[in-house]
Design a protein around this motif. Structure first.
Motif, PDB file in Angstrom:
ATOM      1  N   GLN A  60      16.473   7.119 -54.257  1.00  0.00           N
ATOM      2  CA  GLN A  60      16.379   6.101 -53.204  1.00  0.00           C
ATOM      3  C   GLN A  60      15.713   6.674 -51.957  1.00  0.00           C
ATOM      4  O   GLN A  60      15.792   7.878 -51.697  1.00  0.00           O
ATOM      5  CB  GLN A  60      17.780   5.604 -52.839  1.00  0.00           C
ATOM      6  CG  GLN A  60      18.502   4.872 -53.945  1.00  0.00           C
ATOM      7  CD  GLN A  60      19.935   4.514 -53.568  1.00  0.00           C
ATOM      8  OE1 GLN A  60      20.333   4.597 -52.409  1.00  0.00           O
ATOM      9  NE2 GLN A  60      20.729   4.117 -54.560  1.00  0.00           N
ATOM     10  N   ASP A  70      24.264  -0.011 -48.739  1.00  0.00           N
ATOM     11  CA  ASP A  70      23.692  -1.243 -49.283  1.00  0.00           C
ATOM     12  C   ASP A  70      24.262  -1.462 -50.683  1.00  0.00           C
ATOM     13  O   ASP A  70      23.856  -0.789 -51.636  1.00  0.00           O
ATOM     14  CB  ASP A  70      22.169  -1.134 -49.335  1.00  0.00           C
ATOM     15  CG  ASP A  70      21.495  -2.421 -49.798  1.00  0.00           C
ATOM     16  OD1 ASP A  70      22.212  -3.316 -50.309  1.00  0.00           O
ATOM     17  OD2 ASP A  70      20.264  -2.524 -49.665  1.00  0.00           O
ATOM     18  N   SER A  72      23.734  -3.604 -52.843  1.00  0.00           N
ATOM     19  CA  SER A  72      22.802  -4.116 -53.844  1.00  0.00           C
ATOM     20  C   SER A  72      22.051  -2.995 -54.567  1.00  0.00           C
ATOM     21  O   SER A  72      21.495  -3.204 -55.635  1.00  0.00           O
ATOM     22  CB  SER A  72      21.786  -5.062 -53.183  1.00  0.00           C
ATOM     23  OG  SER A  72      20.894  -4.356 -52.327  1.00  0.00           O
ATOM     24  N   LYS A  73      22.039  -1.794 -53.967  1.00  0.00           N
ATOM     25  CA  LYS A  73      21.352  -0.662 -54.584  1.00  0.00           C
ATOM     26  C   LYS A  73      22.330   0.142 -55.431  1.00  0.00           C
ATOM     27  O   LYS A  73      23.544  -0.021 -55.324  1.00  0.00           O
ATOM     28  CB  LYS A  73      20.730   0.215 -53.499  1.00  0.00           C
ATOM     29  CG  LYS A  73      19.602  -0.473 -52.744  1.00  0.00           C
ATOM     30  CD  LYS A  73      18.955   0.457 -51.736  1.00  0.00           C
ATOM     31  CE  LYS A  73      17.796  -0.233 -51.034  1.00  0.00           C
ATOM     32  NZ  LYS A  73      17.155   0.659 -50.025  1.00  0.00           N
ATOM     33  N   ASN A  75      24.907   2.590 -56.655  1.00  0.00           N
ATOM     34  CA  ASN A  75      25.945   3.396 -56.013  1.00  0.00           C
ATOM     35  C   ASN A  75      27.012   3.672 -57.071  1.00  0.00           C
ATOM     36  O   ASN A  75      26.934   3.174 -58.200  1.00  0.00           O
ATOM     37  CB  ASN A  75      26.507   2.693 -54.773  1.00  0.00           C
ATOM     38  CG  ASN A  75      27.170   1.386 -55.114  1.00  0.00           C
ATOM     39  OD1 ASN A  75      28.306   1.355 -55.605  1.00  0.00           O
ATOM     40  ND2 ASN A  75      26.467   0.269 -54.889  1.00  0.00           N
ATOM     41  N   VAL A 156      20.989   9.188 -53.327  1.00  0.00           N
ATOM     42  CA  VAL A 156      21.827   7.992 -53.412  1.00  0.00           C
ATOM     43  C   VAL A 156      22.587   7.864 -52.096  1.00  0.00           C
ATOM     44  O   VAL A 156      23.227   8.825 -51.649  1.00  0.00           O
ATOM     45  CB  VAL A 156      22.837   8.089 -54.589  1.00  0.00           C
ATOM     46  CG1 VAL A 156      23.737   6.859 -54.619  1.00  0.00           C
ATOM     47  CG2 VAL A 156      22.107   8.252 -55.915  1.00  0.00           C
TER      48      VAL A 156
END
Length: 305
Positions: A60, A70, A72-73, A75, A156
Protein backbone atom coordinates in the motif's frame (compact mmCIF):
# COMPACT_ATOMS: atom_id res chain seq x y z
CA UNK A 1 12.53 -14.77 32.77
CA UNK A 2 8.89 -15.61 32.05
CA UNK A 3 9.27 -19.08 30.56
CA UNK A 4 5.64 -18.87 29.39
CA UNK A 5 6.88 -16.81 26.46
CA UNK A 6 9.06 -19.74 25.37
CA UNK A 7 5.95 -21.92 25.34
CA UNK A 8 4.10 -19.37 23.20
CA UNK A 9 7.07 -19.24 20.84
CA UNK A 10 7.35 -23.02 20.49
CA UNK A 11 3.62 -23.30 19.75
CA UNK A 12 3.91 -20.46 17.22
CA UNK A 13 6.81 -22.20 15.45
CA UNK A 14 4.92 -25.50 15.28
CA UNK A 15 1.81 -23.86 13.88
CA UNK A 16 3.78 -21.76 11.37
CA UNK A 17 5.48 -24.89 10.00
CA UNK A 18 2.18 -26.77 9.87
CA UNK A 19 0.44 -24.02 7.89
CA UNK A 20 3.49 -23.52 5.66
CA UNK A 21 3.79 -27.24 4.85
CA UNK A 22 0.10 -27.75 4.12
CA UNK A 23 0.09 -25.04 1.47
CA UNK A 24 -2.74 -22.83 0.26
CA UNK A 25 -2.29 -20.07 2.83
CA UNK A 26 1.14 -18.59 2.15
CA UNK A 27 1.69 -16.88 -1.20
CA UNK A 28 4.60 -19.26 -1.75
CA UNK A 29 6.66 -21.86 0.09
CA UNK A 30 9.82 -20.27 1.43
CA UNK A 31 12.84 -21.81 -0.29
CA UNK A 32 15.81 -19.45 -0.34
CA UNK A 33 18.84 -21.26 -1.77
CA UNK A 34 20.99 -18.38 -3.05
CA UNK A 35 22.81 -16.09 -0.66
CA UNK A 36 26.11 -14.26 -0.32
CA UNK A 37 28.05 -12.00 2.01
CA UNK A 38 29.37 -8.86 0.34
CA UNK A 39 33.06 -8.05 0.51
CA UNK A 40 33.95 -5.00 2.55
CA UNK A 41 33.93 -3.59 6.06
CA UNK A 42 30.40 -4.51 7.12
CA UNK A 43 29.64 -7.97 5.75
CA UNK A 44 26.16 -7.35 4.33
CA UNK A 45 24.31 -10.66 4.10
CA UNK A 46 22.14 -10.91 0.97
CA UNK A 47 19.50 -13.43 -0.13
CA UNK A 48 17.73 -13.93 -3.44
CA UNK A 49 13.99 -14.45 -2.88
CA UNK A 50 12.34 -14.06 -6.30
CA UNK A 51 8.88 -15.25 -5.29
CA UNK A 52 8.53 -12.46 -2.72
CA UNK A 53 8.58 -10.08 -5.68
CA UNK A 54 6.43 -12.07 -8.08
CA UNK A 55 3.79 -13.41 -5.68
CA UNK A 56 3.47 -10.96 -2.79
CA UNK A 57 0.54 -8.64 -2.16
CA UNK A 58 1.10 -5.21 -3.71
CA UNK A 59 2.33 -2.84 -0.95
CA UNK A 60 0.00 0.00 0.00
CA UNK A 61 0.94 3.62 -0.40
CA UNK A 62 0.64 5.27 3.03
CA UNK A 63 1.07 9.06 2.97
CA UNK A 64 3.08 10.24 5.97
CA UNK A 65 0.79 13.26 6.38
CA UNK A 66 -2.42 11.19 6.55
CA UNK A 67 -2.20 7.77 8.18
CA UNK A 68 -5.90 7.38 8.96
CA UNK A 69 -6.92 3.72 8.98
CA UNK A 70 -8.96 2.85 5.87
CA UNK A 71 -11.19 -0.21 6.43
CA UNK A 72 -11.77 -0.57 2.68
CA UNK A 73 -8.11 -1.49 2.08
CA UNK A 74 -6.42 -4.71 3.08
CA UNK A 75 -5.92 -5.01 6.82
CA UNK A 76 -5.61 -7.81 9.34
CA UNK A 77 -9.34 -8.02 10.06
CA UNK A 78 -9.61 -9.50 6.54
CA UNK A 79 -7.28 -12.48 7.04
CA UNK A 80 -8.35 -16.11 7.09
CA UNK A 81 -8.70 -17.85 10.50
CA UNK A 82 -5.83 -20.22 9.66
CA UNK A 83 -3.48 -17.22 9.32
CA UNK A 84 -3.73 -16.56 13.06
CA UNK A 85 -0.90 -18.33 14.89
CA UNK A 86 -1.23 -17.15 18.49
CA UNK A 87 -2.77 -14.62 20.84
CA UNK A 88 -0.86 -13.38 23.87
CA UNK A 89 -2.37 -11.23 26.65
CA UNK A 90 -0.30 -8.19 27.61
CA UNK A 91 -1.57 -5.74 30.25
CA UNK A 92 -5.03 -4.68 29.05
CA UNK A 93 -4.31 -5.71 25.47
CA UNK A 94 -4.24 -8.82 23.31
CA UNK A 95 -1.36 -9.22 20.90
CA UNK A 96 -2.06 -11.39 17.87
CA UNK A 97 0.60 -13.17 15.82
CA UNK A 98 -0.38 -13.80 12.19
CA UNK A 99 1.60 -15.27 9.33
CA UNK A 100 3.35 -13.01 6.89
CA UNK A 101 1.98 -14.56 3.73
CA UNK A 102 5.13 -13.54 1.81
CA UNK A 103 7.84 -14.62 4.25
CA UNK A 104 11.45 -13.48 4.23
CA UNK A 105 12.63 -16.01 6.82
CA UNK A 106 11.35 -19.15 8.48
CA UNK A 107 8.75 -18.27 11.14
CA UNK A 108 8.32 -14.77 9.69
CA UNK A 109 5.09 -13.49 11.15
CA UNK A 110 3.42 -10.23 12.10
CA UNK A 111 2.79 -8.93 15.61
CA UNK A 112 -0.53 -7.08 15.73
CA UNK A 113 -1.46 -5.36 19.02
CA UNK A 114 -5.23 -5.15 19.64
CA UNK A 115 -6.03 -6.27 16.11
CA UNK A 116 -9.73 -5.37 16.25
CA UNK A 117 -9.00 -1.78 17.33
CA UNK A 118 -7.58 -1.16 13.86
CA UNK A 119 -4.76 1.17 14.81
CA UNK A 120 -2.94 2.73 11.85
CA UNK A 121 0.74 1.86 11.36
CA UNK A 122 1.89 4.23 14.13
CA UNK A 123 3.81 2.82 17.09
CA UNK A 124 2.31 3.16 20.56
CA UNK A 125 3.65 2.34 24.03
CA UNK A 126 1.84 -1.00 24.16
CA UNK A 127 3.53 -2.23 20.98
CA UNK A 128 6.95 -1.07 22.17
CA UNK A 129 6.52 -2.49 25.68
CA UNK A 130 5.28 -5.85 24.43
CA UNK A 131 8.07 -6.19 21.89
CA UNK A 132 10.76 -5.61 24.51
CA UNK A 133 9.10 -7.93 27.05
CA UNK A 134 8.68 -10.66 24.48
CA UNK A 135 12.35 -10.63 23.49
CA UNK A 136 13.55 -10.41 27.09
CA UNK A 137 11.51 -13.49 27.97
CA UNK A 138 12.39 -15.89 25.17
CA UNK A 139 15.53 -18.03 25.20
CA UNK A 140 16.24 -18.04 21.46
CA UNK A 141 18.16 -14.88 20.52
CA UNK A 142 17.95 -15.69 16.81
CA UNK A 143 14.46 -14.13 16.81
CA UNK A 144 14.44 -10.39 16.04
CA UNK A 145 11.66 -7.86 15.59
CA UNK A 146 11.44 -5.01 13.10
CA UNK A 147 9.10 -2.15 12.28
CA UNK A 148 8.62 0.12 9.25
CA UNK A 149 6.70 3.37 9.70
CA UNK A 150 4.60 5.14 7.09
CA UNK A 151 7.01 6.91 4.79
CA UNK A 152 9.66 4.30 5.65
CA UNK A 153 8.29 1.47 3.51
CA UNK A 154 5.43 0.15 5.64
CA UNK A 155 3.27 -2.03 3.38
CA UNK A 156 -0.02 -2.22 5.33
CA UNK A 157 -1.63 0.63 7.27
CA UNK A 158 -2.63 -1.50 10.26
CA UNK A 159 -0.31 -1.50 13.26
CA UNK A 160 2.12 -4.41 13.08
CA UNK A 161 5.73 -5.40 13.64
CA UNK A 162 7.70 -8.21 12.00
CA UNK A 163 9.07 -11.22 13.87
CA UNK A 164 11.88 -12.80 11.86
CA UNK A 165 14.29 -15.66 12.51
CA UNK A 166 17.92 -14.89 11.64
CA UNK A 167 20.68 -17.31 12.49
CA UNK A 168 22.99 -15.26 10.32
CA UNK A 169 24.71 -12.46 12.22
CA UNK A 170 24.49 -9.03 10.62
CA UNK A 171 26.88 -6.13 11.12
CA UNK A 172 24.49 -4.42 13.53
CA UNK A 173 25.06 -7.17 16.12
CA UNK A 174 28.56 -5.99 17.01
CA UNK A 175 28.78 -2.46 15.64
CA UNK A 176 30.62 0.00 17.88
CA UNK A 177 28.43 2.46 19.80
CA UNK A 178 29.13 5.92 21.23
CA UNK A 179 27.13 7.16 24.22
CA UNK A 180 25.06 10.29 23.65
CA UNK A 181 25.16 13.12 26.19
CA UNK A 182 22.23 12.00 28.32
CA UNK A 183 21.67 10.00 31.49
CA UNK A 184 19.50 7.62 29.48
CA UNK A 185 20.91 4.64 27.57
CA UNK A 186 20.97 6.33 24.16
CA UNK A 187 23.86 5.71 21.77
CA UNK A 188 24.86 6.57 18.23
CA UNK A 189 26.95 4.73 15.68
CA UNK A 190 30.70 5.13 15.81
CA UNK A 191 30.71 4.72 12.03
CA UNK A 192 30.51 7.90 10.00
CA UNK A 193 28.67 6.45 7.02
CA UNK A 194 26.08 4.28 8.79
CA UNK A 195 24.10 6.31 11.28
CA UNK A 196 21.35 5.37 13.73
CA UNK A 197 20.23 5.79 17.33
CA UNK A 198 20.44 2.80 19.69
CA UNK A 199 18.58 2.51 22.99
CA UNK A 200 19.30 -0.20 25.56
CA UNK A 201 16.64 -1.41 27.98
CA UNK A 202 16.42 -4.22 30.52
CA UNK A 203 14.00 -5.10 33.33
CA UNK A 204 15.36 -2.38 35.66
CA UNK A 205 13.06 0.68 35.60
CA UNK A 206 11.33 -0.99 32.66
CA UNK A 207 8.23 1.19 32.47
CA UNK A 208 10.23 4.41 32.86
CA UNK A 209 12.58 3.36 30.07
CA UNK A 210 9.68 2.48 27.76
CA UNK A 211 8.20 5.91 28.48
CA UNK A 212 11.50 7.64 27.72
CA UNK A 213 12.00 5.74 24.49
CA UNK A 214 8.43 6.44 23.42
CA UNK A 215 9.07 10.17 23.86
CA UNK A 216 11.63 9.93 21.06
CA UNK A 217 9.29 7.92 18.82
CA UNK A 218 6.35 10.27 19.49
CA UNK A 219 8.54 13.28 18.66
CA UNK A 220 9.60 11.63 15.38
CA UNK A 221 5.97 10.86 14.55
CA UNK A 222 4.90 14.44 15.31
CA UNK A 223 7.88 15.77 13.34
CA UNK A 224 6.94 13.61 10.33
CA UNK A 225 10.31 11.82 10.38
CA UNK A 226 9.99 8.38 8.72
CA UNK A 227 11.67 5.67 10.75
CA UNK A 228 12.54 1.97 10.89
CA UNK A 229 13.16 0.07 14.12
CA UNK A 230 15.03 -3.13 14.87
CA UNK A 231 14.85 -4.93 18.24
CA UNK A 232 17.34 -7.60 19.24
CA UNK A 233 18.15 -9.30 22.52
CA UNK A 234 21.69 -9.27 23.83
CA UNK A 235 22.44 -10.91 27.17
CA UNK A 236 19.92 -9.50 29.67
CA UNK A 237 18.84 -6.44 27.71
CA UNK A 238 17.28 -5.44 24.40
CA UNK A 239 18.88 -3.08 21.92
CA UNK A 240 16.52 -0.97 19.85
CA UNK A 241 18.01 0.55 16.71
CA UNK A 242 16.23 3.56 15.23
CA UNK A 243 16.93 4.43 11.59
CA UNK A 244 15.57 7.72 10.26
CA UNK A 245 14.98 9.04 6.75
CA UNK A 246 15.19 12.68 5.69
CA UNK A 247 12.02 12.33 3.59
CA UNK A 248 9.19 9.90 3.04
CA UNK A 249 9.25 7.03 0.57
CA UNK A 250 5.64 6.05 0.09
CA UNK A 251 5.87 2.60 -1.48
CA UNK A 252 8.32 -0.24 -2.02
CA UNK A 253 9.71 -0.88 -5.50
CA UNK A 254 9.32 -4.60 -6.04
CA UNK A 255 12.52 -6.36 -7.05
CA UNK A 256 14.82 -3.51 -6.04
CA UNK A 257 16.71 -2.91 -2.80
CA UNK A 258 14.45 -0.99 -0.45
CA UNK A 259 15.85 0.52 2.73
CA UNK A 260 13.42 -0.93 5.25
CA UNK A 261 14.50 -2.34 8.62
CA UNK A 262 16.00 -5.55 7.18
CA UNK A 263 18.31 -3.83 4.75
CA UNK A 264 19.38 -1.20 7.26
CA UNK A 265 20.70 -3.80 9.70
CA UNK A 266 22.67 -5.61 7.01
CA UNK A 267 20.21 -8.33 5.95
CA UNK A 268 19.39 -7.62 2.31
CA UNK A 269 16.66 -9.74 0.68
CA UNK A 270 16.31 -9.12 -3.07
CA UNK A 271 13.69 -10.34 -5.52
CA UNK A 272 15.56 -9.81 -8.78
CA UNK A 273 18.55 -11.91 -9.87
CA UNK A 274 20.21 -9.12 -11.84
CA UNK A 275 19.95 -6.74 -8.88
CA UNK A 276 21.25 -9.45 -6.56
CA UNK A 277 24.27 -10.10 -8.78
CA UNK A 278 25.10 -6.39 -8.89
CA UNK A 279 25.01 -5.71 -5.15
CA UNK A 280 28.09 -4.15 -3.60
CA UNK A 281 28.86 -2.61 -0.22
CA UNK A 282 29.81 0.87 -1.44
CA UNK A 283 26.52 1.46 -3.24
CA UNK A 284 24.51 0.21 -0.26
CA UNK A 285 26.36 2.42 2.22
CA UNK A 286 25.98 5.37 -0.13
CA UNK A 287 22.22 4.79 -0.34
CA UNK A 288 22.05 4.63 3.49
CA UNK A 289 23.79 7.97 3.73
CA UNK A 290 21.68 9.60 1.02
CA UNK A 291 18.42 8.42 2.60
CA UNK A 292 19.16 9.98 5.99
CA UNK A 293 21.02 13.16 5.01
CA UNK A 294 21.60 15.34 8.09
CA UNK A 295 18.42 14.27 9.93
CA UNK A 296 20.41 12.60 12.72
CA UNK A 297 21.87 15.89 13.90
CA UNK A 298 18.33 17.00 14.66
CA UNK A 299 17.57 13.71 16.43
CA UNK A 300 20.73 13.78 18.55
CA UNK A 301 19.90 17.34 19.59
CA UNK A 302 16.44 16.25 20.73
CA UNK A 303 17.85 13.40 22.82
CA UNK A 304 20.61 15.49 24.40
CA UNK A 305 18.63 18.63 25.18
Amino acid sequence: MDHGMDSYLENLKDKWEDVHNKGGVFAYKLDVTTSKTLKGNYGFYCELNVERTTKRRIPQQIPLENTTFDPSKFNFTKIKPEEVLSEIPFKDSTVTFVINSSPLTKYHCLIVPDLDKCYPQILNKVSIGFTIRFLLNISDNSFKIGYNSPGALASVNHLHLHLIHLNQNTFIENIKLVKLKTDLEFYKSAHEHIRFVCFKVDTVNFEKNVDEFYKLIKWMIDSLIPHNLYFLKESTFVKIFVFAKKEAIAVKTLGQVNLAFCELIGYVPVGDEEVFDGLDEDSLVSSFRDASGDIYDKIYNFIEK
